[in-house]
Write an enzyme that holds these catalytic residues in place. Sequence first.
Site, short mmCIF file in Angstrom:
data_model
loop_
_atom_site.label_atom_id
_atom_site.label_comp_id
_atom_site.label_asym_id
_atom_site.label_seq_id
_atom_site.Cartn_x
_atom_site.Cartn_y
_atom_site.Cartn_z
N GLY B 14 -13.88 6.96 -18.34
CA GLY B 14 -14.23 8.05 -17.43
C GLY B 14 -13.35 7.98 -16.20
O GLY B 14 -12.41 7.20 -16.14
N ALA B 15 -13.69 8.83 -15.20
CA ALA B 15 -12.89 8.86 -13.99
C ALA B 15 -13.07 7.60 -13.17
O ALA B 15 -12.13 7.08 -12.60
CB ALA B 15 -13.25 10.09 -13.15
N GLU B 16 -14.31 7.07 -13.11
CA GLU B 16 -14.51 5.92 -12.24
C GLU B 16 -15.02 4.69 -12.98
O GLU B 16 -15.13 3.62 -12.39
CB GLU B 16 -15.46 6.26 -11.09
CG GLU B 16 -16.84 6.68 -11.53
CD GLU B 16 -17.84 6.67 -10.36
OE1 GLU B 16 -17.47 6.25 -9.26
OE2 GLU B 16 -18.98 7.06 -10.59
N ALA B 17 -15.33 4.85 -14.27
CA ALA B 17 -15.88 3.71 -15.00
C ALA B 17 -15.40 3.69 -16.44
O ALA B 17 -15.03 4.72 -16.99
CB ALA B 17 -17.41 3.77 -14.98
N LYS B 28 -28.56 -0.48 -29.68
CA LYS B 28 -27.17 -0.18 -29.36
C LYS B 28 -27.13 0.15 -27.88
O LYS B 28 -27.90 1.01 -27.42
CB LYS B 28 -26.71 1.06 -30.16
CG LYS B 28 -25.81 0.74 -31.33
CD LYS B 28 -25.59 1.98 -32.13
CE LYS B 28 -24.11 2.32 -32.22
NZ LYS B 28 -23.87 3.52 -33.04
N ASP B 128 -23.09 15.40 -9.63
CA ASP B 128 -21.85 15.59 -10.40
C ASP B 128 -22.19 16.30 -11.71
O ASP B 128 -21.81 15.85 -12.78
CB ASP B 128 -21.20 14.23 -10.66
CG ASP B 128 -19.81 14.37 -11.28
OD1 ASP B 128 -19.21 15.46 -11.19
OD2 ASP B 128 -19.32 13.39 -11.88
#
Lengths: 330, 218
Positions: B14-17, B28, B128
């Site tokens: 992702g963008a930050e993680a 799972k 977000d």
Amino acid sequence: MFCLGIESTAHTFGASLVDANDRILTNVNSAYRPPVGVGIHPRKASEHHATVADDIVRTALSTTDGSAIDPDVIAYAAGPGLGPCLRVGATVGRALSSFLKKPLVPVHHGVAHLDIAMSIAKARDPLAVLVSGGHTSILVHVGKRWRVYGETQDITLGNLLDMFSREARLPSPGGASVGREATKGQNLLKLPYTVKGNDVAYSGLLTAAATLLRRQSNLADLCYSLQETAFSMLSEAVERSLVQTRRSEVLLAGGVAASPRLREMIGSVAEDQGASFHPVPIEYSGDCGAQIACSGRLAFQSGIKVSTSDSFVTPRWRMDEVDVPWIPRD
Amino acid sequence: MDTARLTSTPLHRGAEADLSLATIGPWKVVVKHRVRKEYRNPILDERIRHDRTMSEASVIHEAKTAGARVPSIVGVDIENNAIVMTHLAGTVARECLDDMGKSEAQKLLRSIGEQIGLLHTAGIVHGDLTTSNVIVSPSGAPFIVDFGMSRRSVEPEDRGVDLHLLQRSIVASHSQDPSSMMNATFRGYEQTAGKRVASSTLRKAREIARRGRYFAIR
């Protein structure tokens, strides 16, 4: 085919000639500089523009051997910007258009920032980051228009740096002054960091930085912290937008794009996400005639023009209200 | 909880993680690890990653308690800025929305609206909200994920940001007609949030959209 572009949205009056192959033949600009600690006075700026207009346009239309070129198209910056300043450029454009009997093309100043950056970088369909005194926006082109994917909810990055530098009695342009001081700072002071989704908000950051300034914080550390915090906020919003929109190119344009630190940060975001990075060359980052000429040429070839009697200026004009059918570029 | 000891396979960047997939007993699980950002000052970077990790874990748990469809928190690794949560099977709404017919898409958006209403009623704003942060289960039920930007708030302003962001992601990423999609979302929202909250949120969302630069005063 030669297109003359006239810029006069804010502090800069500029004129430039481009040809059909996107070559910038001339680019002549003169900026009104307010005294230290004071912002742009719209009327005084417009008086500056009216005084220099004749010389600037004449120089932009003359070749190195001294002969004059008659442009085939006259483009002028119709907005957004300061009303009195816009009217000077529009008047010059109308006069030339009716005297030379050549078509007149209204240009959106922000779109023009992106057009010149794209022309030089040969970018096709980028995620565009426009940072200046008038804009702080993250944009993607969908259909016929630029769509705002993220933007500032209050003041722009250029406003933030300008207003802070005025408080600190640093000379204009503020971004460059703050950047210079920042290289001497090293301690990160805690300042508000506000990212809302893909949007940023800078007014709280400005207030906090101005308060620390009045409390005699070290100026270099303060400039460093202000720049790090403000640029990190934008970089985060850019990274998130890039992941969501999946563009493979990142364009950085506008006056604040001249900041080496911002170029480094946005470049790092692009690299991390596997996108190519295209910052506008520094000489074309700030307001200039060349951006209007470049955008005007593209608009004219897409069939956009206006009669002198219908020509207009629009101080408020959003990026997403303008048809830009020439993107993606091929 | 030391997530470094889990055997995991990468799932998504992702963008930050970074998200990775692991197994704990019968479950799972997804490990969401906030990675260091090269462009950020290290002190600022650590502060942002730590604060977001802590807040995300507690907000997701609260959202679950409020009855919203979200993952379940399995554990938090404070040292590594990582959260472990249950894995959700399904498709990201961003991927499947354009392939749907109009009525199916409206049904999905209505159901997403109901989920947003549940969150807002519980005093949680997502912060977000885009179609990339909704996972549609095989039965068609939407789950809201990625609470990294979320906060506790009952301010119409913050609730308005949620609807505004969702609308913008629909306009910028999808070919579906934005106004009918947003109408459907709003109908679902109104059902769980109630008429009074819904109307103040909608008013704010419109105001926020107009707050951007250079909107003409018309």
